[in-house]
Design an enzyme around this catalytic site. Sequence first.
Site, PDB file in Angstrom:
ATOM      1  N   VAL A 257      66.721  71.446  47.298  1.00 39.98           N
ATOM      2  CA  VAL A 257      65.413  70.865  47.022  1.00 39.98           C
ATOM      3  C   VAL A 257      65.013  71.290  45.618  1.00 39.98           C
ATOM      4  O   VAL A 257      64.791  72.477  45.350  1.00 39.98           O
ATOM      5  CB  VAL A 257      64.355  71.332  48.045  1.00 39.98           C
ATOM      6  CG1 VAL A 257      62.999  70.726  47.722  1.00 39.98           C
ATOM      7  CG2 VAL A 257      64.796  70.962  49.456  1.00 39.98           C
ATOM      8  N   CYS A 258      64.941  70.320  44.724  1.00 42.19           N
ATOM      9  CA  CYS A 258      64.654  70.595  43.321  1.00 42.19           C
ATOM     10  C   CYS A 258      63.147  70.523  43.098  1.00 42.19           C
ATOM     11  O   CYS A 258      62.559  69.439  43.067  1.00 42.19           O
ATOM     12  CB  CYS A 258      65.377  69.574  42.453  1.00 42.19           C
ATOM     13  SG  CYS A 258      65.364  69.968  40.701  1.00 42.19           S
TER      14      CYS A 258
END
Length: 450
Positions: A257-258
């Site tokens: 998850v950026c």
Amino acid sequence: MQGSGSAASPSCRAADYSAGWDSAQQQKRQRCQGSSSNDQVGSSTENKSLEAPGSELKFDYGKNEEEDYYFEDEDDGCYDEDDEGSDYELETADYNQLLADKFDHLDLPPGVEATVPWLQKVERDEPGKFKSMSEIEEEIAKKYNFFKQFDTVEDFIDHKYAKNYVGNARKEWAKRIQHEWSLLEKDLPALIYVRASENRMDLLRAVMIGPQGTPYHDGLFFFDAHFPPSYPAIPPVVHYHAGGLRLNPNLYACGKVCLSLLGTWQGQSCEKWNPAQSTMLQVLISIQALVLNEKPFYNEPGYERNANSAEGLANALDYNDTAFQYSCRTMLYSLRKPPQHFEDLVAGHFRERGHAILAACKYYMEGHEVGSKVPEEDEDTKGCQNGEGSSSSTTAKPQQNKPALRTNRNASFKTNLEVLFEELLMEFNVKGANTARFRAEKLKNKLAAA
């Protein structure tokens, strides 16, 4: 016939009970054991052949087949199908006869066994019997309606970080986690559900329902979170259940998850994790609002510069087409292998939203933009069983301003979505979603093609 002969009627239940049950049972044993010399059913010559010392066993099947039948059926009632003198007639169906035979030991009047209500209840409550579809659907709806937004569970066995060792938890750490739980329970926004582990306070699982107006609408997106021992000095670790699909620039196919708040992407100081102020609730709201949005194409760094250009808009629409297809595949993944503790939510959600998802698929295949509002249907049309109308546009309420169809769309979009539609239709139908209209259309098209 008297004595043992009275028990040779079509059913022992038709015997004369005035003679007494004990007497009838004694006569039955005498007949089956060959102890009654007046037994008109068993053959005295065959009894001798069976009892003769030193002689081989002989079975004369041609003369008295009834005797062998009685001999093998000691525990149940005795039957003589050739006896036409009885005033009691068996049911024509073999099942009813066998059902009645199970209750020969009961002292009931002739003909009563087939109608007593509690016998029907025994059959209905028989262990191992499958539930009806209506019972399954009712159970799914009930569990879904009672599914809490936040709750604690004992543990996770399929959590991404289940093998991460936390060690002896510090008192301050445990207190902070409990504070996180309190915030989540009190302030969770709509469309987000969370389960926290009691035995492993470092583990948490959340699911988000895709917002309307986006390519993620009605989808379910699962995230596993882990609070490291040094939390909140550092942010939590979050993993997305991607299933190998990258349906958003911020959600990688590997599950990364950026997000600046998580320290997985660079950002301004105000966007980064603040141990004194940042919370897990803030992380979830950020993913919902900033990641699962209307035009995820512009989440990619630098792409927002082309937001107002024709090329940028075309790329954004193409990205939405791909994102919706991946969202549909994620739905199938969740339906077939729902994450632990969310099985009831998955089943109930797609039972409730299955019709809307299928209608959206039809609408997009006609050429409309992914994420655009699908026209509402009349209630009569929604539950239609006759399959009139071959598309959502012909059965929907008329619109004053009909939106323009997309041009230059990739030809594979419709082909791929048709395949996904069929798979979703099957899965939603199993969950009890209202798929009558789409099944009727499918049948009508098959008949027309034939």
